[in-house]
Design a protein around this motif. Structure first.
Motif, PDB file in Angstrom:
ATOM      1  N   ALA A  10     -22.039  -2.323   1.060  1.00  0.00           N
ATOM      2  CA  ALA A  10     -22.903  -2.277  -0.127  1.00  0.00           C
ATOM      3  C   ALA A  10     -23.247  -0.831  -0.455  1.00  0.00           C
ATOM      4  CB  ALA A  10     -24.178  -3.068   0.149  1.00  0.00           C
TER       5      ALA A  10
ATOM      6  N   ARG B 193     -24.863   2.898   8.831  1.00  0.00           N
ATOM      7  CA  ARG B 193     -25.507   3.929   8.003  1.00  0.00           C
ATOM      8  C   ARG B 193     -26.423   4.754   8.891  1.00  0.00           C
ATOM      9  NH1 ARG B 193     -22.401   2.039   5.029  1.00  0.00           N
ATOM     10  NH2 ARG B 193     -22.594   1.462   2.842  1.00  0.00           N
TER      11      ARG B 193
ATOM     12  N   LEU C  99      -6.521   7.070   5.734  1.00  0.00           N
ATOM     13  CA  LEU C  99      -7.613   6.088   5.725  1.00  0.00           C
ATOM     14  C   LEU C  99      -7.247   4.907   4.822  1.00  0.00           C
ATOM     15  CD1 LEU C  99     -10.492   5.077   6.215  1.00  0.00           C
ATOM     16  CD2 LEU C  99     -11.261   6.562   4.383  1.00  0.00           C
ATOM     17  N   PHE C 100      -6.759   5.212   3.611  1.00  0.00           N
ATOM     18  CA  PHE C 100      -6.391   4.141   2.683  1.00  0.00           C
ATOM     19  C   PHE C 100      -5.256   3.288   3.246  1.00  0.00           C
ATOM     20  CE2 PHE C 100      -8.957   6.222  -0.470  1.00  0.00           C
ATOM     21  CZ  PHE C 100      -9.367   5.179  -1.288  1.00  0.00           C
TER      22      PHE C 100
ATOM     23  N   ALA D  34     -14.603  -6.898   8.486  1.00  0.00           N
ATOM     24  CA  ALA D  34     -14.759  -5.447   8.601  1.00  0.00           C
ATOM     25  C   ALA D  34     -16.210  -5.081   8.876  1.00  0.00           C
ATOM     26  CB  ALA D  34     -14.279  -4.775   7.322  1.00  0.00           C
TER      27      ALA D  34
ATOM     28  N   CYS E 106     -16.764  -0.543   0.032  1.00  0.00           N
ATOM     29  CA  CYS E 106     -15.289  -0.460   0.112  1.00  0.00           C
ATOM     30  C   CYS E 106     -14.669   0.142  -1.151  1.00  0.00           C
ATOM     31  CB  CYS E 106     -14.735  -1.852   0.351  1.00  0.00           C
ATOM     32  SG  CYS E 106     -12.941  -1.864   0.372  1.00  0.00           S
ATOM     33  N   ALA E 107     -13.847   1.165  -0.950  1.00  0.00           N
ATOM     34  CA  ALA E 107     -13.211   1.830  -2.089  1.00  0.00           C
ATOM     35  C   ALA E 107     -11.982   1.057  -2.557  1.00  0.00           C
ATOM     36  CB  ALA E 107     -12.816   3.252  -1.688  1.00  0.00           C
ATOM     37  N   GLY E 108     -11.519   0.117  -1.740  1.00  0.00           N
ATOM     38  CA  GLY E 108     -10.294  -0.608  -2.107  1.00  0.00           C
ATOM     39  C   GLY E 108     -10.571  -2.030  -2.546  1.00  0.00           C
TER      40      GLY E 108
ATOM     41  N   ILE F 137       0.845  -1.202   0.000  1.00  0.00           N
ATOM     42  CA  ILE F 137       0.000   0.000   0.000  1.00  0.00           C
ATOM     43  C   ILE F 137       0.880   1.253   0.000  1.00  0.00           C
ATOM     44  CG2 ILE F 137      -0.433   0.111   2.518  1.00  0.00           C
ATOM     45  CD1 ILE F 137      -3.163   0.756   0.085  1.00  0.00           C
TER      46      ILE F 137
ATOM     47  N   PRO G 133     -19.231  -8.617   2.450  1.00  0.00           N
ATOM     48  CA  PRO G 133     -18.076  -8.321   3.311  1.00  0.00           C
ATOM     49  C   PRO G 133     -17.438  -6.970   3.000  1.00  0.00           C
ATOM     50  CG  PRO G 133     -17.502  -9.936   1.653  1.00  0.00           C
ATOM     51  CD  PRO G 133     -18.969  -9.729   1.544  1.00  0.00           C
TER      52      PRO G 133
ATOM     53  N   THR H 118      -7.103  -4.864   6.664  1.00  0.00           N
ATOM     54  CA  THR H 118      -8.149  -5.781   6.187  1.00  0.00           C
ATOM     55  C   THR H 118      -7.597  -6.916   5.331  1.00  0.00           C
ATOM     56  OG1 THR H 118      -8.416  -4.189   4.434  1.00  0.00           O
ATOM     57  CG2 THR H 118     -10.053  -4.129   6.180  1.00  0.00           C
ATOM     58  N   THR H 119      -6.746  -6.563   4.363  1.00  0.00           N
ATOM     59  CA  THR H 119      -6.274  -7.596   3.436  1.00  0.00           C
ATOM     60  C   THR H 119      -5.402  -8.614   4.167  1.00  0.00           C
ATOM     61  OG1 THR H 119      -6.196  -5.814   1.832  1.00  0.00           O
ATOM     62  CG2 THR H 119      -5.324  -7.894   1.119  1.00  0.00           C
TER      63      THR H 119
ATOM     64  N   PHE I 217      -8.480  -3.439  -5.458  1.00  0.00           N
ATOM     65  CA  PHE I 217      -7.075  -3.554  -5.062  1.00  0.00           C
ATOM     66  C   PHE I 217      -6.906  -4.752  -4.115  1.00  0.00           C
ATOM     67  CE2 PHE I 217      -3.533  -2.363  -2.197  1.00  0.00           C
ATOM     68  CZ  PHE I 217      -2.525  -2.317  -3.141  1.00  0.00           C
TER      69      PHE I 217
ATOM     70  N   THR J 100     -19.756  -0.922   8.885  1.00  0.00           N
ATOM     71  CA  THR J 100     -20.791  -0.815   7.849  1.00  0.00           C
ATOM     72  C   THR J 100     -22.029  -0.058   8.333  1.00  0.00           C
ATOM     73  OG1 THR J 100     -21.527  -2.975   8.545  1.00  0.00           O
ATOM     74  CG2 THR J 100     -20.171  -2.898   6.560  1.00  0.00           C
TER      75      THR J 100
ATOM     76  N   ARG K 242     -21.292   3.768  -0.938  1.00  0.00           N
ATOM     77  CA  ARG K 242     -20.180   3.945   0.007  1.00  0.00           C
ATOM     78  C   ARG K 242     -19.563   2.607   0.410  1.00  0.00           C
ATOM     79  NH1 ARG K 242     -19.561   8.970   2.380  1.00  0.00           N
ATOM     80  NH2 ARG K 242     -17.558   8.084   2.976  1.00  0.00           N
TER      81      ARG K 242
HETATM   82  C1  HEM Z   1     -10.327  -7.866   2.120  1.00  0.00           C
HETATM   83  C2  HEM Z   1     -10.101  -6.613   2.297  1.00  0.00           C
HETATM   84  C3  HEM Z   1     -11.117  -5.553   2.635  1.00  0.00           C
HETATM   85  C4  HEM Z   1     -12.341  -5.657   3.223  1.00  0.00           C
HETATM   86  C5  HEM Z   1     -13.030  -6.920   3.713  1.00  0.00           C
HETATM   87  C6  HEM Z   1     -12.880  -4.333   3.314  1.00  0.00           C
HETATM   88  C7  HEM Z   1     -14.104  -4.020   3.845  1.00  0.00           C
HETATM   89  C8  HEM Z   1     -14.645  -2.740   3.896  1.00  0.00           C
HETATM   90  C9  HEM Z   1     -15.928  -2.421   4.411  1.00  0.00           C
HETATM   91  C10 HEM Z   1     -16.940  -3.411   4.981  1.00  0.00           C
HETATM   92  C11 HEM Z   1     -16.102  -1.092   4.298  1.00  0.00           C
HETATM   93  C12 HEM Z   1     -17.350  -0.291   4.702  1.00  0.00           C
HETATM   94  C13 HEM Z   1     -18.273  -0.270   3.513  1.00  0.00           C
HETATM   95  C14 HEM Z   1     -19.682   0.192   3.818  1.00  0.00           C
HETATM   96  O1  HEM Z   1     -19.894   0.900   4.784  1.00  0.00           O
HETATM   97  O2  HEM Z   1     -20.595  -0.197   3.058  1.00  0.00           O
HETATM   98  C15 HEM Z   1     -14.910  -0.558   3.709  1.00  0.00           C
HETATM   99  C16 HEM Z   1     -14.715   0.760   3.415  1.00  0.00           C
HETATM  100  C17 HEM Z   1     -13.556   1.254   2.890  1.00  0.00           C
HETATM  101  N1  HEM Z   1     -12.453   0.533   2.497  1.00  0.00           N
HETATM  102 FE1  HEM Z   1     -12.245  -1.444   2.546  1.00  0.00          FE
HETATM  103  N2  HEM Z   1     -11.982  -3.454   2.785  1.00  0.00           N
HETATM  104  C18 HEM Z   1     -10.893  -4.160   2.353  1.00  0.00           C
HETATM  105  C19 HEM Z   1      -9.752  -3.680   1.756  1.00  0.00           C
HETATM  106  C20 HEM Z   1      -9.521  -2.348   1.530  1.00  0.00           C
HETATM  107  C21 HEM Z   1      -8.327  -1.822   0.930  1.00  0.00           C
HETATM  108  C22 HEM Z   1      -7.146  -2.667   0.454  1.00  0.00           C
HETATM  109  C23 HEM Z   1      -8.468  -0.470   0.888  1.00  0.00           C
HETATM  110  C24 HEM Z   1      -7.539   0.572   0.358  1.00  0.00           C
HETATM  111  C25 HEM Z   1      -6.564   0.371  -0.432  1.00  0.00           C
HETATM  112  C26 HEM Z   1      -9.765  -0.157   1.451  1.00  0.00           C
HETATM  113  C27 HEM Z   1     -10.263   1.114   1.563  1.00  0.00           C
HETATM  114  C28 HEM Z   1     -11.509   1.408   2.046  1.00  0.00           C
HETATM  115  C29 HEM Z   1     -12.043   2.766   2.130  1.00  0.00           C
HETATM  116  C30 HEM Z   1     -11.313   4.033   1.707  1.00  0.00           C
HETATM  117  C31 HEM Z   1     -13.315   2.667   2.658  1.00  0.00           C
HETATM  118  C32 HEM Z   1     -14.295   3.798   2.949  1.00  0.00           C
HETATM  119  C33 HEM Z   1     -15.218   3.980   1.752  1.00  0.00           C
HETATM  120  C34 HEM Z   1     -16.201   5.098   1.952  1.00  0.00           C
HETATM  121  O3  HEM Z   1     -16.492   5.469   3.078  1.00  0.00           O
HETATM  122  O4  HEM Z   1     -16.723   5.589   0.940  1.00  0.00           O
HETATM  123  N3  HEM Z   1     -10.362  -1.321   1.823  1.00  0.00           N
HETATM  124  N4  HEM Z   1     -14.036  -1.595   3.457  1.00  0.00           N
END
Ligand code: HEM
Length: 616
Positions: free
Chosen positions: A317, A254, A178-179, A248, A322-324, A42, A314, A186-187, A327, A252, A320
């Motif tokens: 949904a 809202r 955040l990123f 994670a 997961c943005a990653g 990252i 996971p 998470t990963t 990746f 989630t 908003r």
């Molecule tokens: C297996 C790996 C990952 C899982 C299970 C995961 C899971 C999640 C979940 C559940 C959320 C909340 C989504 C929601 O509220 O609907 C989230 C948000 C987010 N994730 Fe991940 N994530 C993963 C990997 C990553 C990676 C690698 C990155 C960045 C490189 C990342 C960046 C973000 C960001 C920036 C948000 C906030 C999005 C927003 O608020 O608009 N995630 N992720």
């Protein structure tokens, strides 16, 4: 991005190999390893920091990222208060910040580093590179669209109307942070769960490895993005792990924007709603009677079609989510594809099942995860691949070698052969040195820069050419024993027998009688060869060695799987295995073959059995 991630995974392979070697039962703690891997990837992909916490376990970024995540497990009361009384979020943030005066808060350290990088990148236009920070630096928005977050600034500057604006440094810092944290934690935790399940379910691990080997056979160094798309079972394994461990789920939530009624339940405006993913993803209505079982085939297309779309979320949904996600999936697939080609994973003796989980920013194994990593005989890391290429390509030169003039070296005694094994170690070291030298040069060229040049095709080509030249040199300048040794190594999927010094194949369960005969002939030829070397019958030996090498290895391509394994792995993975095997037996039975030598005369059989490439 893929080449950058590839680099980090290559380092991971070395660290797993060294870590496993150092332990008596070859066990390694993988959660910490995967955290180091995801942190490196990252940082490289996001801010362009050429970083290697994999090489340096005391790395400061690693220490502070760990600190942030640990804090989330130690102060759940603060997070709980945040969830229970979201309207008081500014109070909770103040409390969180004030705690810094009692105990150092690692978030500030990370924020400062991000700020330094971003200020430097903004000021120095020459540091452009294709990463996330660059995209944020280049982004332009309608000032109005930022009313929510920039209310004060936009109001006071209303004359600007619809003018475009770029992101402020502080906005970029908070996004980057955040990123960084989301990508780091998470990963790595997901990878840990996947390796836990693979070690507990060897049949899944085996099926997955077969799929990987059929798409990316030995000899492939880099994994291309397009190849990953062909790995469907790998997708199922990852999706099933994310179903069983929606780690994670705590992020989630809202907030309800308009009061509404859902199935008779009144939800007032402003209420915070939290989806309980663990309940949903274990619900027998969606996942059948045994949701605790790890079964990747739940995700077969026909089964998936009938399931509610929100039964698996996971990554959250909606807009908003997961943005990653992309990746994360790319990284998960690349790690699994590369690591499983080289290692076999089994539960370590110290492991207790079920895992002891702890809740913080994510839900993670409290004590990490120990698994035993057994290096596969056919392990094909980048370095191994280069070695093998050099060995195989040098074959064109061996035909030109004047074998007779090397009588003296062929008159080897048993101890010579032992020495030769040691010498092969030094060849290995030479090649290692080549490779390590190349990496060191790449690193030192970037020492004072935050920029990480992507490895170019040229640099990869250079190191390959250097290794090939080295291999040819070994064959020509030194003794033929070294040449023989290299040829031996060229045959992967084999184990070396110290006493005779020759390769011996692993017994194979799906081998036809003719292939067995071929194996027997091979081993007879090897024994004869060894006997003649030991008894110093130089003239005969020279001819035997030359014939043996030419017939055995001369036409093999670097990327080819050994013939038997190729057929075996392909056939075993293929659901049509039985049909394939039967039809092959029928073909063999119908052929007028008296000995395995005849087999090579039969073009049809050659095509079906001997020349098939796994990727074909
Ligand atoms: C297996 C790996 C990952 C899982 C299970 C995961 C899971 C999640 C979940 C559940 C959320 C909340 C989504 C929601 O509220 O609907 C989230 C948000 C987010 N994730 Fe991940 N994530 C993963 C990997 C990553 C990676 C690698 C990155 C960045 C490189 C990342 C960046 C973000 C960001 C920036 C948000 C906030 C999005 C927003 O608020 O608009 N995630 N992720």
């Amino acid at each position: 991005m893929a080449p950058t991630v590839n680099d980090s995974i290559n380092e991971l392979l070395d660290v797993i190999r060294d870590g496993a070697k150092a332990s008596s039962d070859r066990s390694i703690e993988v959660l910490n390893l995967f955290r180091r891997l995801t942190l490196d990837s990252i940082l490289r992909c996001e801010v362009g920091l050429d970083h290697s916490s994999l090489r340096n376990p005391d790395d400061l970024f690693l220490k502070h990222c760990k600190g942030v995540i640990e804090d989330t497990t130690k102060m759940p009361w603060l997070y709980l208060l945040g969830f229970l009384f979201p309207t008081l979020h500014s109070v909770w943030i103040t409390v969180y910040r004030s705690l810094h005066y009692i105990k150092f808060n690692p978030v500030y350290w990370l924020e400062d580093r991000m700020r330094e990088v971003i200020v430097m990148r903004r000021e120095n236009k020459e540091t452009r590179r294709p990463d996330l920070v660059q995209q944020m630096l280049d982004a332009r928005f309608q000032a109005d669209s930022f009313k929510d977050i920039e209310e004060e600034r936009v109001k006071s500057d209303s004359s600007r109307g619809n003018t475009l604006r770029s992101m402020t440094n502080e906005e970029i810092v908070s996004h980057a942070l955040l990123f960084l944290l989301a990508g780091y934690e998470t990963t790595s935790t997901t990878l840990t769960y996947i390796f836990h399940e693979l070690s507990q379910n060897p049949h899944v691990q085996q099926t997955l490895r077969r799929e990987i080997m059929s798409v990316l056979p030995r000899g492939y160094c880099e994994i291309a993005y397009d190849d990953l798309k062909k790995l469907t079972y790998l997708d199922y394994v990852i999706w099933e792990a994310l179903r069983k461990y929606p780690l994670a789920s705590s992020v989630t939530a809202r907030q309800c924007v308009h009061a509404c009624n859902i199935h008779g339940l009144h939800i007032p405006e402003g209420m915070l709603i939290h989806a309980n993913l663990w309940d949903v993803q274990y619900d027998p209505r969606h996942w059948g009677d045994n949701p605790h079982e790890f079964d990747p085939l739940r995700f077969l297309p026909e089964t998936r079609k009938t399931r509610h779309p929100a039964a698996w979320m996971p990554f959250g949904a909606g807009p908003r989510s997961c943005a990653g996600l992309r990746f994360a999936l790319l990284q998960l697939k690349m790690v699994l594809a590369k690591v499983l080609r080289d290692f076999d994973f089994q539960p370590s003796k110290t492991l207790t099942v079920p895992l002891n989980l702890v809740e913080g920013a994510t839900i993670m194994p409290a004590d990490g995860l120990n698994v035993s990593a057994l290096r596969r005989a056919s392990a094909m890391s980048e370095l191994g691949c280069l070695r093998r290429m050099s060995s195989v390509l040098s074959m064109s030169d061996i035909a030109g070698l004047n074998v007779g003039s090397r009588r003296a070296s062929l008159a080897a005694t048993e101890s010579d052969i032992d020495n030769e094994s040691n010498a092969s170690g030094s060849e290995d070291m030479d090649m290692d040195a080549n490779w390590k030298g190349y990496l060191a040069r790449r690193r030192s060229s970037r020492k004072n820069s935050i920029l990480d040049d992507e490895p170019t095709q040229e640099s990869i080509h250079d190191i390959r050419r250097a290794s090939i030249t080295k291999g040819i040199e070994m064959l020509q300048v030194k003794s033929i024993h070294k040449g023989i040794n290299m040829m031996r190594r060229a045959s992967c999927g084999t184990v070396l027998e110290k006493s005779t010094g020759f390769a011996k194949r692993q017994p194979s369960s799906v081998v036809s009688p003719v292939l067995r005969q071929k194996e027997k002939d091979d081993s007879d030829a090897k024994e004869k060869l060894h006997a003649s070397i030991s008894s110093s019958q130089t003239e005969d030996t020279a001819a035997t060695v030359s014939n043996y090498l030419r017939s055995k290895y001369g036409k093999r391509r670097a990327s080819a799987l050994p013939d038997l394994e190729s057929v075996k792995e392909f056939a075993e993975f293929n659901p049509m295995q039985d049909l394939v095997m039967k039809s092959r037996e029928q073909i063999l039975a119908s052929l007028p073959l008296k000995s395995s030598g005849d087999a090579s005369k039969c073009p049809e059989m050659c095509a079906r059995l001997y020349k098939r490439r796994a990727s074909g």
